[in-house]
Design an enzyme around this catalytic site. Structure first.
Site, mmCIF file in Angstrom:
data_model
loop_
_atom_site.group_PDB
_atom_site.id
_atom_site.type_symbol
_atom_site.label_atom_id
_atom_site.label_comp_id
_atom_site.label_asym_id
_atom_site.label_seq_id
_atom_site.Cartn_x
_atom_site.Cartn_y
_atom_site.Cartn_z
ATOM 1 N N LYS A 92 0.829 -1.208 0.000
ATOM 2 C CA LYS A 92 0.000 0.000 0.000
ATOM 3 C C LYS A 92 0.862 1.256 0.000
ATOM 4 O O LYS A 92 0.483 2.290 -0.558
ATOM 5 C CB LYS A 92 -0.943 0.013 1.202
ATOM 6 C CG LYS A 92 -2.200 -0.822 1.008
ATOM 7 C CD LYS A 92 -1.864 -2.190 0.504
ATOM 8 C CE LYS A 92 -2.979 -3.137 0.273
ATOM 9 N NZ LYS A 92 -2.491 -4.464 -0.144
ATOM 10 N N VAL A 100 -0.013 -16.656 -7.703
ATOM 11 C CA VAL A 100 -1.179 -17.526 -7.868
ATOM 12 C C VAL A 100 -1.834 -17.910 -6.545
ATOM 13 O O VAL A 100 -2.740 -18.735 -6.519
ATOM 14 C CB VAL A 100 -0.802 -18.810 -8.645
ATOM 15 C CG1 VAL A 100 -0.332 -18.469 -10.036
ATOM 16 C CG2 VAL A 100 0.260 -19.603 -7.896
ATOM 17 N N GLY A 101 -1.384 -17.294 -5.449
ATOM 18 C CA GLY A 101 -2.041 -17.547 -4.173
ATOM 19 C C GLY A 101 -1.075 -17.915 -3.064
ATOM 20 O O GLY A 101 0.148 -17.981 -3.259
ATOM 21 N N ARG A 102 -1.643 -18.157 -1.890
ATOM 22 C CA ARG A 102 -0.866 -18.506 -0.714
ATOM 23 C C ARG A 102 -1.457 -19.752 -0.064
ATOM 24 O O ARG A 102 -2.623 -20.089 -0.283
ATOM 25 C CB ARG A 102 -0.863 -17.340 0.294
ATOM 26 C CG ARG A 102 -0.277 -16.059 -0.270
ATOM 27 C CD ARG A 102 -0.243 -14.953 0.762
ATOM 28 N NE ARG A 102 0.612 -15.265 1.897
ATOM 29 C CZ ARG A 102 1.927 -15.159 1.893
ATOM 30 N NH1 ARG A 102 2.555 -14.757 0.796
ATOM 31 N NH2 ARG A 102 2.631 -15.455 2.966
ATOM 32 N N HIS A 135 -23.086 15.189 4.542
ATOM 33 C CA HIS A 135 -23.054 15.677 3.159
ATOM 34 C C HIS A 135 -22.060 16.820 3.024
ATOM 35 O O HIS A 135 -22.012 17.703 3.882
ATOM 36 C CB HIS A 135 -24.452 16.182 2.758
ATOM 37 C CG HIS A 135 -24.496 16.761 1.388
ATOM 38 N ND1 HIS A 135 -24.523 15.976 0.254
ATOM 39 C CD2 HIS A 135 -24.499 18.053 0.963
ATOM 40 C CE1 HIS A 135 -24.555 16.756 -0.810
ATOM 41 N NE2 HIS A 135 -24.541 18.031 -0.414
#
Length: 448
Positions: free
Chosen positions: A49, A262-264, A436
């Site tokens: 980040k 591709v992932g953990r 707002h």
């Protein structure tokens, strides 16, 4: 000394549990073999980040003319971006250490090995405990692609230390990590190609929003190869060659650098888990009850190892539930409203059910959809940018899911998560007064 709680792993689950237990007066020991903060803080959530914010700032400067601001000779310094990332991580690690020290936690650096449910060994020392929390996290999965052992590739760890921008980058895997690095390097001017086996990027995220994000990055020059299976890797003349099959055709592309994303998978080796005989599910994740206790009395499992949700904020909440149970406080874990964020530019934020998951669960739902342009604040701050808000309601009008494409989705999705967790209907949620002008008013507009 016999500790009330022994915690293995100093990531989000581990350090949260340690601080909470220590503050509650429990004698607590925390083992971490690398750095406090785990993967998330040292080589995951925070550093990515930090890099993405630098890229976003550069993007904003490049396109400042949209807001009637002139910026000339805009440039970035990649080594300084990496240096700043390191400084941010170091500062936060020191902060965690200070909090644990203040809570009276004993911190041990080294690889802990479980001897039995009440005994942990680390180096030459042996530690006795009444309760044990296992929070060993996860590790990058390297797919068994032919040739992977013969080429030079990055994982997220190497990508975070890159000090020279590659001219071209192939990313295998179009999930969250892959797309965030695609966003970062695309902003810096790298030619990025994403190869994804599934028909769409960001599997599990609302398909319409995933498609819209892909189309946005395609406009910016990112190439996407979907439904593409990588069949081989090779290296020639200093470039990586990626062979893949798509639509029955064999194709090949080359790039200066290759990122495997591709992932953990849960980290289960090296800490003696096998000595406990813990019950696992079909995905080889350790099963836990609503208090995060495993099949062995007094042994709790939090974070990626239990396989429920491989996200830092989920791990933090699981750690709180586990410690509360040890303290005898009433608490239980709920996974109904776990937010998921993709920190691209624009962001995607999602919580609860998607249209697809609701249908798969046999839940009849109504979908409310509204362009983000219905928010005045969004229009004022996002010139020429499209976005969308989608809400998923069940037959009773109860809010079951919320999905946003557009900045700052990550900062407002919690409002929808609260509505889901509290079981609010759209009518009840609509009675809340939204300030707002704010982007979060889009929720009120959508249910009006």
């Amino acid at each position: 000394m016999v500790f009330d709680v022994a915690i293995i792993g100093g990531g989000p689950a581990g350090y949260t549990a340690a601080e909470l237990a220590g503050k509650a007066g429990l004698k607590t020991v925390l083992f971490e073999k690398r750095s406090l903060g785990g993967v998330c803080l040292n080589e995951g959530c925070i550093p990515t980040k930090t890099l993405l914010y630098s890229a976003k700032t550069y993007d904003n400067a490049l396109h400042a003319s949209k807001y009637a601001v002139s910026a000339e000779n805009v440039a970035y310094d990649l080594p300084k971006i990496i240096s700043r990332k390191t400084k941010v991580v170091r500062k936060l690690v020191l902060g965690i250490k200070a909090k644990l020290t203040a809570a009276g936690v004993t911190m041990v650096t080294g690889e802990a090995v479980i001897a039995d449910k009440n005994t942990v060994k680390c180096g030459e020392e042996t530690y006795q405990c009444k309760n044990m929390l296992i929070c060993t996290g996860s590790e990058t999965f390297i797919p068994p692609i032919p040739g992977v052992d013969k080429v030079t590739y990055w994982t997220h760890r190497e990508a975070l230390e890159c000090k020279e921008r590659p001219e071209s980058l192939c990313i295998i895997g179009g999930g969250v990590i892959g797309m965030e690095f695609a966003s970062f390097f695309n902003s810096l001017g790298t030619k990025v190609t994403v190869v994804e086996m599934m028909p769409e990027i960001l599997n599990g995220i609302d398909k319409e929003l995933s498609g819209m994000l892909r189309q946005e990055y395609a406009k910016r020059g990112v190439t996407f190869m979907l439904s593409a299976k990588v069949t081989a890797l090779d290296e020639k003349d200093g470039k990586v060659c990626v062979s893949y099959e798509c639509d029955g055709q064999n194709e090949q592309l080359t790039a200066d650098k290759l990122l495997l994303s591709v992932g953990r998978r849960p980290s289960v080796n090296g800490c003696g888990l096998e000595t406990l005989g813990l019950q696992t599910n079909e995905r080889r994740c350790i099963t836990v009850d609503g208090h995060m206790m495993s099949s062995v009395e007094g042994v709790y499992v939090c974070g990626d190892l239990n396989g429920h949700s491989m996200l830092a904020h989920t791990a933090v909440r699981e750690a709180e539930v586990a410690v509360h149970h040890i303290l005898g406080k009433e608490d239980s874990m709920s996974y109904d409203a776990i937010p998921g964020i993709v920190y691209t530019n624009p962001e995607i934020a999602s919580v609860g059910m998607t249209e697809e998951s609701a249908a798969a669960a046999g839940i009849s739902c109504k979908v409310l959809k509204l362009p983000m342009a219905y928010s005045g604040r969004f229009v004022a701050e996002n010139e020429g940018v499209n976005g969308v808000c989608k809400l998923v309601l069940d037959e009773t009008g109860r809010v079951r899911g919320a999905h946003l494409l557009g900045n700052p989705a990550s900062e407002i999705i919690t409002l929808a998560g609260m509505a889901i967790e509290l079981g609010l209907t759209a009518e009840q949620w609509g009675k809340v007064v939204f300030p707002h002008p704010t982007v979060c008013e889009i929720f009120r507009e959508a249910i009006s």
